[in-house]
Design a protein around this motif. Structure first.
Motif, PDB file in Angstrom:
ATOM      1  N   PRO A 232       0.796  -1.238   0.000  1.00 49.74           N
ATOM      2  CA  PRO A 232       0.000   0.000   0.000  1.00 49.74           C
ATOM      3  C   PRO A 232       0.824   1.282   0.000  1.00 49.74           C
ATOM      4  O   PRO A 232       0.488   2.227  -0.740  1.00 49.74           O
ATOM      5  N   TRP A 233       1.894   1.351   0.819  1.00 50.03           N
ATOM      6  CA  TRP A 233       2.635   2.617   0.859  1.00 50.03           C
ATOM      7  C   TRP A 233       3.315   2.956  -0.462  1.00 50.03           C
ATOM      8  O   TRP A 233       3.115   4.055  -0.987  1.00 50.03           O
ATOM      9  N   PRO A 234       4.156   2.049  -1.061  1.00 43.70           N
ATOM     10  CA  PRO A 234       4.778   2.450  -2.333  1.00 43.70           C
ATOM     11  C   PRO A 234       3.764   2.682  -3.443  1.00 43.70           C
ATOM     12  O   PRO A 234       3.997   3.527  -4.323  1.00 43.70           O
ATOM     13  N   LEU A 235       2.637   1.980  -3.405  1.00 42.79           N
ATOM     14  CA  LEU A 235       1.603   2.193  -4.420  1.00 42.79           C
ATOM     15  C   LEU A 235       0.997   3.586  -4.289  1.00 42.79           C
ATOM     16  O   LEU A 235       0.897   4.335  -5.272  1.00 42.79           O
ATOM     17  N   LEU A 236       0.625   3.961  -3.070  1.00 38.94           N
ATOM     18  CA  LEU A 236       0.063   5.295  -2.852  1.00 38.94           C
ATOM     19  C   LEU A 236       1.090   6.384  -3.147  1.00 38.94           C
ATOM     20  O   LEU A 236       0.771   7.421  -3.734  1.00 38.94           O
ATOM     21  N   ALA A 237       2.347   6.141  -2.717  1.00 36.81           N
ATOM     22  CA  ALA A 237       3.402   7.132  -2.962  1.00 36.81           C
ATOM     23  C   ALA A 237       3.621   7.326  -4.458  1.00 36.81           C
ATOM     24  O   ALA A 237       3.841   8.458  -4.924  1.00 36.81           O
ATOM     25  N   SER A 238       3.545   6.249  -5.241  1.00 38.46           N
ATOM     26  CA  SER A 238       3.728   6.350  -6.689  1.00 38.46           C
ATOM     27  C   SER A 238       2.557   7.081  -7.347  1.00 38.46           C
ATOM     28  O   SER A 238       2.750   7.876  -8.272  1.00 38.46           O
ATOM     29  N   LEU A 239       1.349   6.809  -6.881  1.00 34.51           N
ATOM     30  CA  LEU A 239       0.179   7.470  -7.455  1.00 34.51           C
ATOM     31  C   LEU A 239       0.190   8.972  -7.180  1.00 34.51           C
ATOM     32  O   LEU A 239      -0.214   9.776  -8.025  1.00 34.51           O
ATOM     33  N   ARG A 240       0.651   9.360  -6.006  1.00 36.34           N
ATOM     34  CA  ARG A 240       0.670  10.782  -5.647  1.00 36.34           C
ATOM     35  C   ARG A 240       1.910  11.507  -6.151  1.00 36.34           C
ATOM     36  O   ARG A 240       1.886  12.747  -6.286  1.00 36.34           O
ATOM     37  N   ASN A 241       2.977  10.755  -6.428  1.00 34.86           N
ATOM     38  CA  ASN A 241       4.256  11.369  -6.796  1.00 34.86           C
ATOM     39  C   ASN A 241       4.855  10.613  -7.980  1.00 34.86           C
ATOM     40  O   ASN A 241       5.486   9.565  -7.793  1.00 34.86           O
ATOM     41  N   PRO A 242       4.692  11.101  -9.203  1.00 35.15           N
ATOM     42  CA  PRO A 242       5.179  10.395 -10.395  1.00 35.15           C
ATOM     43  C   PRO A 242       6.682  10.123 -10.367  1.00 35.15           C
ATOM     44  O   PRO A 242       7.155   9.164 -10.979  1.00 35.15           O
ATOM     45  N   GLU A 243       7.427  10.951  -9.659  1.00 39.39           N
ATOM     46  CA  GLU A 243       8.886  10.802  -9.628  1.00 39.39           C
ATOM     47  C   GLU A 243       9.352   9.791  -8.580  1.00 39.39           C
ATOM     48  O   GLU A 243      10.544   9.477  -8.490  1.00 39.39           O
ATOM     49  N   PHE A 244       8.435   9.258  -7.778  1.00 40.26           N
ATOM     50  CA  PHE A 244       8.804   8.386  -6.662  1.00 40.26           C
ATOM     51  C   PHE A 244       9.481   7.097  -7.101  1.00 40.26           C
ATOM     52  O   PHE A 244      10.537   6.724  -6.594  1.00 40.26           O
ATOM     53  N   PHE A 245       8.881   6.372  -8.050  1.00 48.12           N
ATOM     54  CA  PHE A 245       9.345   5.020  -8.377  1.00 48.12           C
ATOM     55  C   PHE A 245      10.806   5.021  -8.813  1.00 48.12           C
ATOM     56  O   PHE A 245      11.616   4.245  -8.299  1.00 48.12           O
ATOM     57  N   ASN A 246      11.150   5.883  -9.733  1.00 48.00           N
ATOM     58  CA  ASN A 246      12.521   5.882 -10.243  1.00 48.00           C
ATOM     59  C   ASN A 246      13.523   6.258  -9.155  1.00 48.00           C
ATOM     60  O   ASN A 246      14.577   5.610  -9.023  1.00 48.00           O
ATOM     61  N   PHE A 247      13.197   7.271  -8.362  1.00 48.72           N
ATOM     62  CA  PHE A 247      14.158   7.702  -7.337  1.00 48.72           C
ATOM     63  C   PHE A 247      14.285   6.660  -6.228  1.00 48.72           C
ATOM     64  O   PHE A 247      15.396   6.282  -5.850  1.00 48.72           O
ATOM     65  N   PHE A 248      13.176   6.179  -5.723  1.00 46.56           N
ATOM     66  CA  PHE A 248      13.228   5.276  -4.571  1.00 46.56           C
ATOM     67  C   PHE A 248      13.782   3.903  -4.940  1.00 46.56           C
ATOM     68  O   PHE A 248      14.685   3.390  -4.272  1.00 46.56           O
ATOM     69  N   PHE A 249      13.266   3.297  -5.999  1.00 40.81           N
ATOM     70  CA  PHE A 249      13.667   1.926  -6.314  1.00 40.81           C
ATOM     71  C   PHE A 249      14.970   1.857  -7.111  1.00 40.81           C
ATOM     72  O   PHE A 249      15.807   0.986  -6.855  1.00 40.81           O
ATOM     73  N   ILE A 250      15.161   2.742  -8.068  1.00 43.32           N
ATOM     74  CA  ILE A 250      16.355   2.672  -8.910  1.00 43.32           C
ATOM     75  C   ILE A 250      17.532   3.400  -8.264  1.00 43.32           C
ATOM     76  O   ILE A 250      18.586   2.814  -8.005  1.00 43.32           O
ATOM     77  N   HIS A 251      17.320   4.694  -7.966  1.00 41.24           N
ATOM     78  CA  HIS A 251      18.431   5.497  -7.454  1.00 41.24           C
ATOM     79  C   HIS A 251      18.852   5.078  -6.054  1.00 41.24           C
ATOM     80  O   HIS A 251      20.042   4.934  -5.758  1.00 41.24           O
ATOM     81  N   GLU A 252      17.883   4.876  -5.168  1.00 36.89           N
ATOM     82  CA  GLU A 252      18.198   4.628  -3.766  1.00 36.89           C
ATOM     83  C   GLU A 252      18.511   3.165  -3.445  1.00 36.89           C
ATOM     84  O   GLU A 252      18.942   2.870  -2.338  1.00 36.89           O
ATOM     85  N   HIS A 253      18.307   2.257  -4.384  1.00 36.56           N
ATOM     86  CA  HIS A 253      18.617   0.855  -4.134  1.00 36.56           C
ATOM     87  C   HIS A 253      19.756   0.375  -5.030  1.00 36.56           C
ATOM     88  O   HIS A 253      20.860   0.110  -4.555  1.00 36.56           O
ATOM     89  N   PHE A 254      19.508   0.302  -6.317  1.00 32.10           N
ATOM     90  CA  PHE A 254      20.512  -0.256  -7.213  1.00 32.10           C
ATOM     91  C   PHE A 254      21.698   0.687  -7.396  1.00 32.10           C
ATOM     92  O   PHE A 254      22.859   0.266  -7.337  1.00 32.10           O
ATOM     93  N   THR A 255      21.431   1.977  -7.615  1.00 32.78           N
ATOM     94  CA  THR A 255      22.529   2.926  -7.803  1.00 32.78           C
ATOM     95  C   THR A 255      23.352   3.056  -6.529  1.00 32.78           C
ATOM     96  O   THR A 255      24.581   3.088  -6.569  1.00 32.78           O
ATOM     97  N   ARG A 256      22.690   3.097  -5.375  1.00 27.39           N
ATOM     98  CA  ARG A 256      23.395   3.212  -4.094  1.00 27.39           C
ATOM     99  C   ARG A 256      24.292   1.998  -3.858  1.00 27.39           C
ATOM    100  O   ARG A 256      25.428   2.132  -3.412  1.00 27.39           O
ATOM    101  N   PHE A 257      23.777   0.796  -4.161  1.00 30.52           N
ATOM    102  CA  PHE A 257      24.537  -0.428  -3.890  1.00 30.52           C
ATOM    103  C   PHE A 257      25.695  -0.602  -4.870  1.00 30.52           C
ATOM    104  O   PHE A 257      26.787  -1.025  -4.484  1.00 30.52           O
ATOM    105  N   LEU A 258      25.466  -0.265  -6.147  1.00 37.12           N
ATOM    106  CA  LEU A 258      26.429  -0.612  -7.189  1.00 37.12           C
ATOM    107  C   LEU A 258      27.426   0.491  -7.510  1.00 37.12           C
ATOM    108  O   LEU A 258      28.452   0.228  -8.141  1.00 37.12           O
ATOM    109  N   THR A 259      27.155   1.733  -7.104  1.00 41.17           N
ATOM    110  CA  THR A 259      28.042   2.841  -7.467  1.00 41.17           C
ATOM    111  C   THR A 259      28.454   3.639  -6.232  1.00 41.17           C
ATOM    112  O   THR A 259      28.017   3.354  -5.119  1.00 41.17           O
TER     113      THR A 259
END
Length: 553
Positions: A232-259
């Motif tokens: 529910p939280w990431p779904l609601l956050a994505s619906l209210r904030n179009p920029e959420f998914f890319n920043f939270f899942f891509i930038h803050e997880h994969f980019t943080r771990f790999l770079t």
């Protein structure tokens, strides 16, 4: 002394009594004077302001820091802090209470799990080892997301292990708790809430060849429970904030771990000395515990020990491989290591030889650290401890070291264990009073200056932080203008028109001369520069050891 020894060594004892005793002991250690000191910059200021703004706005979906979107962390820790503030008020005790509570609950769960797996004595010893590890206690008293994650992760991985026992009568309950806490771990720190338990369980099934567990894991209903809690939280956050998914899942997880984009790169071996220091005095026995339990993995009950070894090593190696490293990341390793060291000492109590050389080496290191603590305030020009504080810490370390040396030479394992436990707890009681007052002069928020804003600034006053102090909005109870760098607010500052709230350092004189009432938190060297650029005189409202609060009226 004998009563303490009996409490530790008895094989039989009431679960409720043990939980009550451990709660009193470690509740005192975690909660004593929790609200006495100002928030430490930058983490405590950040993780206090976000939930304050949630309460103010009534929005618990979109985290905001200084009133701009902040998606670097999931919201569980913010929600707990917001609830604590609702109960206790907007103060330091309230903001630190959830982390301290999660630390205490981690100790209690470690006792409970070890007791069910190995016996009452092993459970008590594991809890005492974990709770008296000075680094664990110290970090539990700081407002960080990592202790919330540590409790959720420990409960997740521990509940799965308890469910896999052939004789367990409550398998279903523990499996569902496993899925529930895994979802909470995701809400505490992100995808590692799934990745770490998943990796540990896969390796355990691989090495133990217990693939049959897949049939009893309640995969279908368990995944439904996990999704109901986590999605529910990431779904609601994505619906209210179009920029959420890319920043939270891509930038803050994969980019943080790999770079190295976050500027937190450390070498592969970084956590080795960190674990050695933060898990003192027990870290010296971790190699013995790992080697001993690995040799016994094929004995009766060895699958449980194998699981705990994988638990500790997988998390340690995972964070060691990451290109983003901070000291608190290592906290989830403490509970399984405490269980393994507890098993080692339980066998020593049953007649195995105490590792005397390791005990004597540890005693020597404790004495050396004690001498260093006494000398430290005289060596550092701006020490993190006062002379009295350094002396108090030094005496505690040296006293623990001398007693440990005596009992290690005698081979008196019981008194040796009690010495290390009491010594660790004593250090946890002394450290806040020895270190935090001096640390406040270097790292704490300018609490009293920030609070003054509530009385000297009106609704139309421009409140400025020259260089972002994250505790400023919390203590002032309002948004502040940032002059001189956005820092981690850069992402949120680019969403919508935020130009009125962020400015270059060089634009500060222009704002000062604009005719608008200005109140600014500023460093002395920045004030000297400002005075060379303005005509309107500066009036100092207050100052502390690091900053001044000034106004143009």
């Amino acid at each position: 002394m004998q009563h303490i020894i009996n409490f530790v060594t008895d094989r039989v004892g009431s679960l409720r009594r043990d939980l009550a005793v451990l709660t009193v002991i470690f509740g005192t250690a975690f909660f004593q004077f929790l609200g006495k000191f100002p928030l430490m910059e930058p983490d405590e200021g950040r993780y206090s302001e976000i939930p304050r703004e949630m309460l103010e706005r009534g929005d618990f979906v979109t985290p905001m820091l200084n009133y701009v979107k902040y998606f670097e962390k999931p919201p569980l820790h913010y929600w707990l802090n917001a609830l604590s503030m609702k109960l206790f008020g907007e103060n330091e005790f309230a903001t630190r209470f959830p982390g301290a509570l999660c630390g205490l609950l981690t100790v209690l769960f470690t006792y409970y799990a070890a007791r069910k797996l190995f016996g009452r004595r092993e459970g008590v010893m594991a809890a005492l080892i974990l709770g008296s590890a000075t680094g664990f206690l110290v970090q539990g008293r700081i407002n960080l997301t990592d202790m919330t994650l540590t409790f959720c992760m420990t409960a997740t991985i521990g509940c799965f292990l308890l469910a896999t026992r052939p004789e367990e009568p409550c398998k279903g309950r523990f499996y569902y708790l496993f899925y529930f806490f895994s979802a909470l771990a995701f809400l505490a720190k992100g995808l590692i809430g799934f990745v770490l338990p998943g990796g540990i369980i896969f390796l355990y099934l691989l090495f133990s060849k217990r693939w049959v567990l897949l049939k009893e894991m309640r995969l279908f209903t368990g995944m439904i429970l996990l999704l109901l809690v986590a999605v529910p939280w990431p779904l609601l956050a994505s619906l209210r904030n179009p920029e959420f998914f890319n920043f939270f899942f891509i930038h803050e997880h994969f980019t943080r771990f790999l770079t190295k984009v976050h500027g937190r790169y450390q070498p592969l071996w970084f956590f080795v000395p960190i674990l050695l220091l933060t898990m003192l005095p027990w870290s010296f026995f971790v190699p013995h515990a790992l080697v001993r339990t690995w040799r016994e993995r094929k004995n009766q009950g060895g699958d449980q020990v194998l699981y705990i070894i994988i638990w500790a090593l997988f998390i340690f190696l995972f964070f060691s491989k990451s290109n983003s490293k901070l000291i608190p990341y290592i906290l989830p390793v403490f509970p399984p290591l405490a269980m393994l060291v507890g098993l080692l000492f339980s066998k020593v109590f049953d007649g195995e030889a105490l590792p005397r050389k390791t005990g004597i080496l540890l005693a020597a290191v404790l004495c050396i650290v004690g001498c260093g603590a006494i000398a430290y305030p005289f060596v550092d020009t701006r020490p993190y401890a006062s002379v009295a504080g350094g002396a108090a810490l030094g005496i505690a370390f040296i006293g623990e070291g001398l007693l440990a040396f005596v009992f290690a030479r005698r081979g008196d394992s019981q008194r040796f264990f009690i010495t290390l436990t009491v010594g660790g707890l004593l250090l946890s009681l002394v450290a806040p009073h020895a270190v935090f007052p001096a640390m406040s002069l270097k790292k704490a928020s300018s609490r009293e200056l920030c609070r003054m804003v509530r009385t000297v600034a009106g609704p139309d006053t421009a409140v400025v932080s020259v260089g972002y102090e994250q505790g400023f909005p919390f203590y002032a109870g309002r948004r502040v203008i940032i002059a001189g760098g956005m820092g981690e607010l850069e992402f949120g500052a680019k969403i919508g028109d935020q130009s009125a709230w962020f400015m270059e350092h060089e634009k500060l004189p222009e704002l000062w001369e604009s005719g608008r009432h200005i109140v600014a938190l500023i460093k002395p060297n920045d004030l000297e520069w400002l005075q060379t650029k303005i005509k309107t005189p500066v009036r100092v409202l207050g100052k502390d050891s690091r900053k001044l609060l000034v106004t143009n009226r």
